[in-house]
Design a protein around this motif. Structure first.
Motif, PDB file in Angstrom:
ATOM      1  N   LYS A  63       0.792  -1.226   0.000  1.00 43.62           N
ATOM      2  CA  LYS A  63       0.000   0.000   0.000  1.00 43.62           C
ATOM      3  C   LYS A  63       0.823   1.274   0.000  1.00 43.62           C
ATOM      4  O   LYS A  63       0.286   2.359  -0.253  1.00 43.62           O
ATOM      5  N   SER A  64       2.129   1.203   0.253  1.00 41.97           N
ATOM      6  CA  SER A  64       2.939   2.432   0.268  1.00 41.97           C
ATOM      7  C   SER A  64       3.284   2.906  -1.141  1.00 41.97           C
ATOM      8  O   SER A  64       3.847   3.999  -1.305  1.00 41.97           O
ATOM      9  N   ALA A  65       2.968   2.131  -2.173  1.00 46.66           N
ATOM     10  CA  ALA A  65       3.180   2.591  -3.548  1.00 46.66           C
ATOM     11  C   ALA A  65       2.385   3.870  -3.799  1.00 46.66           C
ATOM     12  O   ALA A  65       1.292   4.057  -3.251  1.00 46.66           O
ATOM     13  N   GLY A  66       2.926   4.734  -4.643  1.00 47.93           N
ATOM     14  CA  GLY A  66       2.189   5.944  -4.993  1.00 47.93           C
ATOM     15  C   GLY A  66       0.902   5.630  -5.721  1.00 47.93           C
ATOM     16  O   GLY A  66      -0.119   6.304  -5.540  1.00 47.93           O
ATOM     17  N   LEU A  67       0.935   4.621  -6.544  1.00 48.85           N
ATOM     18  CA  LEU A  67      -0.232   4.121  -7.276  1.00 48.85           C
ATOM     19  C   LEU A  67      -0.020   2.633  -7.476  1.00 48.85           C
ATOM     20  O   LEU A  67       1.086   2.194  -7.793  1.00 48.85           O
ATOM     21  N   ILE A  68      -1.086   1.857  -7.281  1.00 48.87           N
ATOM     22  CA  ILE A  68      -1.061   0.439  -7.616  1.00 48.87           C
ATOM     23  C   ILE A  68      -1.834   0.247  -8.920  1.00 48.87           C
ATOM     24  O   ILE A  68      -2.959   0.740  -9.064  1.00 48.87           O
ATOM     25  N   ILE A  69      -1.204  -0.429  -9.875  1.00 45.91           N
ATOM     26  CA  ILE A  69      -1.914  -0.868 -11.074  1.00 45.91           C
ATOM     27  C   ILE A  69      -2.217  -2.339 -10.870  1.00 45.91           C
ATOM     28  O   ILE A  69      -1.310  -3.136 -10.624  1.00 45.91           O
ATOM     29  N   SER A  70      -3.474  -2.696 -10.937  1.00 49.20           N
ATOM     30  CA  SER A  70      -3.850  -4.077 -10.664  1.00 49.20           C
ATOM     31  C   SER A  70      -3.207  -5.025 -11.665  1.00 49.20           C
ATOM     32  O   SER A  70      -2.786  -4.625 -12.758  1.00 49.20           O
ATOM     33  N   GLU A  71      -3.143  -6.282 -11.290  1.00 49.02           N
ATOM     34  CA  GLU A  71      -2.782  -7.312 -12.256  1.00 49.02           C
ATOM     35  C   GLU A  71      -3.735  -7.246 -13.448  1.00 49.02           C
ATOM     36  O   GLU A  71      -4.880  -6.777 -13.334  1.00 49.02           O
ATOM     37  N   ALA A  72      -3.274  -7.703 -14.604  1.00 46.96           N
ATOM     38  CA  ALA A  72      -4.107  -7.703 -15.794  1.00 46.96           C
ATOM     39  C   ALA A  72      -5.395  -8.479 -15.514  1.00 46.96           C
ATOM     40  O   ALA A  72      -5.360  -9.591 -14.983  1.00 46.96           O
ATOM     41  N   THR A  73      -6.523  -7.875 -15.872  1.00 43.54           N
ATOM     42  CA  THR A  73      -7.840  -8.398 -15.503  1.00 43.54           C
ATOM     43  C   THR A  73      -8.692  -8.519 -16.751  1.00 43.54           C
ATOM     44  O   THR A  73      -8.922  -7.525 -17.455  1.00 43.54           O
ATOM     45  N   VAL A  74      -9.161  -9.734 -17.030  1.00 46.22           N
ATOM     46  CA  VAL A  74      -9.820  -9.976 -18.315  1.00 46.22           C
ATOM     47  C   VAL A  74     -11.206  -9.343 -18.362  1.00 46.22           C
ATOM     48  O   VAL A  74     -11.957  -9.363 -17.393  1.00 46.22           O
ATOM     49  N   ILE A  75     -11.514  -8.791 -19.543  1.00 47.32           N
ATOM     50  CA  ILE A  75     -12.762  -8.053 -19.742  1.00 47.32           C
ATOM     51  C   ILE A  75     -13.909  -8.950 -20.190  1.00 47.32           C
ATOM     52  O   ILE A  75     -15.059  -8.504 -20.234  1.00 47.32           O
ATOM     53  N   SER A  76     -13.606 -10.205 -20.537  1.00 47.70           N
ATOM     54  CA  SER A  76     -14.639 -11.105 -21.060  1.00 47.70           C
ATOM     55  C   SER A  76     -14.123 -12.532 -20.981  1.00 47.70           C
ATOM     56  O   SER A  76     -12.912 -12.759 -20.850  1.00 47.70           O
ATOM     57  N   ARG A  77     -15.028 -13.487 -21.106  1.00 45.42           N
ATOM     58  CA  ARG A  77     -14.596 -14.884 -21.197  1.00 45.42           C
ATOM     59  C   ARG A  77     -13.680 -15.076 -22.401  1.00 45.42           C
ATOM     60  O   ARG A  77     -12.683 -15.793 -22.334  1.00 45.42           O
ATOM     61  N   GLN A  78     -14.026 -14.438 -23.509  1.00 42.79           N
ATOM     62  CA  GLN A  78     -13.210 -14.556 -24.721  1.00 42.79           C
ATOM     63  C   GLN A  78     -11.801 -14.037 -24.507  1.00 42.79           C
ATOM     64  O   GLN A  78     -10.846 -14.500 -25.126  1.00 42.79           O
ATOM     65  N   GLY A  79     -11.647 -13.072 -23.611  1.00 48.23           N
ATOM     66  CA  GLY A  79     -10.343 -12.461 -23.376  1.00 48.23           C
ATOM     67  C   GLY A  79      -9.407 -13.297 -22.542  1.00 48.23           C
ATOM     68  O   GLY A  79      -8.223 -12.966 -22.417  1.00 48.23           O
ATOM     69  N   CYS A  80      -9.888 -14.394 -21.948  1.00 55.99           N
ATOM     70  CA  CYS A  80      -9.067 -15.197 -21.053  1.00 55.99           C
ATOM     71  C   CYS A  80      -7.939 -15.893 -21.809  1.00 55.99           C
ATOM     72  O   CYS A  80      -8.127 -16.373 -22.922  1.00 55.99           O
ATOM     73  N   GLY A  81      -6.790 -15.973 -21.164  1.00 58.00           N
ATOM     74  CA  GLY A  81      -5.654 -16.665 -21.750  1.00 58.00           C
ATOM     75  C   GLY A  81      -4.591 -17.001 -20.721  1.00 58.00           C
ATOM     76  O   GLY A  81      -3.478 -17.356 -21.074  1.00 58.00           O
TER      77      GLY A  81
END
Length: 368
Positions: free
Chosen positions: A50-68
């Motif tokens: 949490k001490s990071a200035g900003l956290i960018i989340s892990e890559a998060t899929v937008i759809s079932r089709q986007g999963c890999g």
């Protein structure tokens, strides 16, 4: 944009004042389970950093089709949206902002990830030339993807918009559009993977169209200063690299400069692989055509990060692998404390707590 010459100076990103310029890069860690559901283990992991200035989340899929990717999280259902809320709320209680990275893997997928075992999709039917992919049914050879039909593309653009709506409702401060590392948007941008003859192929302007439409769809949900884009002009990850990369990525940055984005995230370091098609593009190249907040990434140390900020060519630096084994990376940098040894790769994408939330802070290690 604040040009203070230190990693520890505040920086304005849209309407958010970051407490420092040490950014937690998006890190795929495969802890979301088969249902791709954020959970308490992930919450603890993010809160440790949490001490990071900003956290960018892990890559998060937008759809079932986007999963890999096995056990990566999603943002395509209301249940997933609700499961993200405890994470964003806990970070906000510590005044740490978090952006969600929006992801569609495109051809970097496999039919075993897809509904009804359909082929993965891409800009064109060009197979990813690497040995294998980790899938729900074990290691498998890459398949030749199916080229998206022109009339299918608006549906994917809408998936990005819906994912952004859910991200906003889940409490994220903004979104980062993952247009790097050989995933779907990058597959449209680059001539190596885009051999289309419709309005999304051919010229650089046409190949940029897909990203442009996604940015403008996301703009209907968040203002521009809560939207970011990530690019990898030098990378060969996922079998990428196109001869016109300089012209392409200069043009893309010029176009994105028109939006007043939160930031432009450039993977400028070469430690993730280099296509060797010419001289690597640098943050200085992008500074010439992009006026907003510029974030560098890949292989930086504290000293090289501060040098880049001091030069005026970066405003923020994202750190990936150092954050895996150093939850208190900001404090270690600020106090010149030594870093923990790098995490063993066998734990990067394992499914449990080991190698994920069990790295000691410097203060904890002193006590042991």
């Amino acid at each position: 944009m604040n040009n203070s010459h230190t990693l520890f100076a505040p920086c304005q990103v849209g309407n958010i004042t970051l407490k420092n310029r040490v950014i937690m890069a998006p890190l795929t860690r495969s802890r979301a389970g088969e249902e791709r559901m954020p959970n308490d283990l992930m919450k603890e992991y993010y809160m440790q950093r949490k001490s990071a200035g900003l956290i960018i989340s892990e890559a998060t899929v937008i759809s079932r089709q986007g999963c890999g990717w096995v056990h990566s999280p999603g943002i395509y259902s209301d249940e997933q949206m609700e499961a993200w809320k405890p994470i964003t709320q806990a970070l906000h209680e510590k005044e740490t902002p978090i952006f969600l990275q929006l992801w569609h893997c495109g051809r970097a997928s496999h039919s075993s990830f897809q509904e009804n075992n359909q082929l993965p999709v891409s800009a064109s039917a060009i197979k990813l030339n690497e040995d294998y992919i980790h899938t729900p049914i074990g290691k498998q050879p890459y398949e030749t993807p199916r080229a998206l039909e022109t009339e299918e593309i608006p549906r994917i653009v809408e998936d990005y918009r819906l994912a952004t709506e859910r991200a906003k409702n889940a409490g994220f401060d903004g979104v980062e559009i993952h247009s790097a590392n050989g995933y779907l948007i990058d597959q449209f941008l680059q001539s190596k993977t885009n051999h289309r003859s419709d309005k999304y192929g051919g010229s650089i302007e046409n190949r940029y169209r897909f990203l442009k439409e996604i940015v403008e769809a996301v703009l209907t949900v968040f203002p521009a200063n809560k939207i970011a884009v990530r690019l990898s002009p030098n990378g060969d990850f996922n079998d990428m690299g196109s001869p016109e990369y300089r012209e392409l990525f200069t043009y893309v940055a010029q176009q994105l400069n028109n939006y007043d984005l939160a930031y432009l995230h450039i993977i400028d370091g070469l430690q993730f692989g280099f296509h060797e098609l010419g001289e690597p593009m640098t943050l200085a190249d992008f500074r010439q055509v992009f006026d907003g907040v510029l974030m560098g990434n890949c292989g930086y140390s504290k000293d090289s990060a501060e040098a880049k900020i001091r030069e005026g060519n970066a405003d923020l630096i994202a750190f990936g692998r150092p954050f895996i084994s150093n939850p208190d990376l900001v404090e270690r940098f600020a106090n010149n404390w030594p870093l923990n040894p790098p995490a063993d790769m066998q734990y990067w994408y394992s499914f449990d707590a080991e190698g994920y939330i069990d790295f000691p802070t410097y203060e904890e290690s002193k006590k042991s």
